[in-house]
Design a protein around this motif. Structure first.
Motif, PDB file in Angstrom:
ATOM      1  N   PRO A 170     -32.229  21.138  13.030  1.00  0.00           N
ATOM      2  CA  PRO A 170     -33.523  21.051  12.352  1.00  0.00           C
ATOM      3  C   PRO A 170     -33.622  19.834  11.436  1.00  0.00           C
ATOM      4  N   GLY A 171     -34.715  19.098  11.550  1.00  0.00           N
ATOM      5  CA  GLY A 171     -34.947  17.955  10.663  1.00  0.00           C
ATOM      6  C   GLY A 171     -34.207  16.697  11.066  1.00  0.00           C
ATOM      7  N   ILE A 172     -33.524  16.724  12.204  1.00  0.00           N
ATOM      8  CA  ILE A 172     -32.785  15.539  12.660  1.00  0.00           C
ATOM      9  C   ILE A 172     -33.528  14.921  13.840  1.00  0.00           C
ATOM     10  N   LYS A 202     -18.260  19.745   6.028  1.00  0.00           N
ATOM     11  CA  LYS A 202     -18.164  18.839   7.176  1.00  0.00           C
ATOM     12  C   LYS A 202     -19.496  18.114   7.386  1.00  0.00           C
ATOM     13  N   PHE A 203     -20.575  18.860   7.338  1.00  0.00           N
ATOM     14  CA  PHE A 203     -21.885  18.238   7.530  1.00  0.00           C
ATOM     15  C   PHE A 203     -22.186  17.266   6.396  1.00  0.00           C
ATOM     16  N   GLU A 204     -21.732  17.636   5.195  1.00  0.00           N
ATOM     17  CA  GLU A 204     -22.034  16.800   4.039  1.00  0.00           C
ATOM     18  C   GLU A 204     -21.329  15.448   4.112  1.00  0.00           C
ATOM     19  N   MET A 205     -20.230  15.376   4.857  1.00  0.00           N
ATOM     20  CA  MET A 205     -19.530  14.091   4.946  1.00  0.00           C
ATOM     21  C   MET A 205     -20.255  13.136   5.901  1.00  0.00           C
ATOM     22  N   LEU A 206     -21.225  13.624   6.666  1.00  0.00           N
ATOM     23  CA  LEU A 206     -21.988  12.751   7.560  1.00  0.00           C
ATOM     24  C   LEU A 206     -22.899  11.833   6.746  1.00  0.00           C
ATOM     25  N   LYS A 254     -28.878  32.958   2.804  1.00  0.00           N
ATOM     26  CA  LYS A 254     -28.957  31.787   1.922  1.00  0.00           C
ATOM     27  C   LYS A 254     -29.648  32.137   0.601  1.00  0.00           C
ATOM     28  N   ASP A 255     -30.521  33.142   0.630  1.00  0.00           N
ATOM     29  CA  ASP A 255     -31.181  33.554  -0.602  1.00  0.00           C
ATOM     30  C   ASP A 255     -30.168  34.135  -1.592  1.00  0.00           C
ATOM     31  N   VAL A 256     -29.183  34.854  -1.049  1.00  0.00           N
ATOM     32  CA  VAL A 256     -28.116  35.372  -1.919  1.00  0.00           C
ATOM     33  C   VAL A 256     -27.387  34.199  -2.574  1.00  0.00           C
ATOM     34  N   MET A 257     -27.102  33.174  -1.760  1.00  0.00           N
ATOM     35  CA  MET A 257     -26.399  32.012  -2.313  1.00  0.00           C
ATOM     36  C   MET A 257     -27.206  31.355  -3.419  1.00  0.00           C
ATOM     37  N   LYS A 291     -28.008  20.046   0.399  1.00  0.00           N
ATOM     38  CA  LYS A 291     -29.050  20.985   0.859  1.00  0.00           C
ATOM     39  C   LYS A 291     -29.211  20.930   2.375  1.00  0.00           C
ATOM     40  N   THR A 292     -29.257  19.712   2.896  1.00  0.00           N
ATOM     41  CA  THR A 292     -29.401  19.553   4.344  1.00  0.00           C
ATOM     42  C   THR A 292     -28.173  20.112   5.049  1.00  0.00           C
ATOM     43  N   ALA A 293     -26.995  19.841   4.485  1.00  0.00           N
ATOM     44  CA  ALA A 293     -25.754  20.332   5.087  1.00  0.00           C
ATOM     45  C   ALA A 293     -25.780  21.859   5.186  1.00  0.00           C
ATOM     46  N   GLN A 294     -26.288  22.499   4.134  1.00  0.00           N
ATOM     47  CA  GLN A 294     -26.384  23.960   4.162  1.00  0.00           C
ATOM     48  C   GLN A 294     -27.345  24.426   5.247  1.00  0.00           C
TER      49      GLN A 294
END
Lengths: 200, 200
Positions: free
Chosen positions: A20-22, B15-19, A91-94, B25-28
């Motif tokens: 999503p969003g990529i 892992k996603f965040e290192m991209l 994710k809402d819990v997070m 936020k996007t990584a999550q």
């Protein structure tokens, strides 16, 4: 518009593009980055993808994601078990846990009731919430579904089920965001903010 | 700021965040998406990451990425082998190939000469370019490195090496972008655009 194609590379670009969003350009940039990674880092990335699928399950009690049978929140002895905060997604819990001041239990619905998407009450974890409330000594249920039409409707639906059980049902407050400016708030938010005003 | 953590999930977020260009936020959001994928799709994503590493190598001739010994461009019999377009990265070949009008060969340097980053001429594929030119009947080399200080310097360096070999060395034209407006062009670009003016 043709172009030079290398199958394994194009394949990875396609995979990133489905996220999503990529978009295409970003997907290419990410695939290049992966291509340039040391072998062990690329492998640990691939493993992380497989692990998140194979190791994560839903907590038997609250349906939040966990890598154990019972999540750490449900296991905790300091948590207020008599207050359950109902949310749509893990994710809402997070997000709520990040503020750190909510020493409550949770229940994750994994969706909302949505006629358009053909999702009825039986397709989200409402039944499980009710049987929890029957078994445990629950005093309050905080509805923290999203402030969307469907989130609202789901909250209303659940609160109607809970009323006969003599349980206090509350909803997160609507209002203007802290640090926001009045003129940028939409009318409905402003209206709700007015309705929810409190003495100072 | 603490928060609810599930190890396999946090790991994938990391892992996603290192991209490049991907924040927390996007990584999550991406990790959530992966979590929700059907098993086979997640596996094929992981496989795509491993494949791009294990199956892609550099073409023996032009150093472009390929999954064969010799890339499809170098193999092609319709390509103009006497014109070599020199680029910094494999992605530049993809960009140039997309316009489709370049029926030339390529040579990928895999970097630029950069004192700051400690990259000398021997660390990029310049030697290989020279030996190609010695062996093949090359008439023209088009320098298509990026219009940055380092890209320019690398182009200059290579062109000096090629001059004694009696080869025509050209550079992509600088100028105002098509569809752009004069007032938004920077002064150096405008200056170059003026220098490169042509009769109409």
């Amino acid at each position: 518009m043709s172009g030079y194609k290398v199958a394994p590379f194009s394949n990875l670009v396609d995979k990133f593009e489905m996220l999503p969003g990529i978009g295409r350009k970003t997907a290419q940039r990410l695939a290049y980055f992966i291509l340039g990674l040391p072998k062990d880092k690329a492998r640990s990335f691939a493993d992380a993808i497989l692990d998140v699928q194979s190791k994560i399950k839903y907590c038997k009690i609250c349906k939040n994601i966990t890598d154990e049978e019972i999540c750490s929140i449900c296991k905790s002895e300091t948590r207020e078990k008599s207050i359950i905060c109902v949310v749509e997604e893990p994710k809402d819990v997070m997000f709520l846990e990040r503020i750190g001041s909510m020493e409550v239990s949770y229940h994750v619905l994994h969706g909302v009731i949505s006629q358009i998407n053909g999702i009825g009450p039986d397709q989200i974890y409402i039944k499980e919430l009710l049987s929890r409330i029957e078994k445990e000594n629950v005093k309050e249920v905080i509805m923290a579904t999203n402030p969307t039409v469907e989130g609202e409707a789901t909250a209303m639906y659940i609160s109607k089920l809970l009323k006969p059980m003599n349980i206090k049902v509350t909803r997160l407050a609507y209002g203007i965001p802290v640090g926001g400016e009045l003129e940028y708030a939409d009318e409905i938010t402003l209206q709700r903010s007015l309705e929810g005003r409190s003495e100072i």
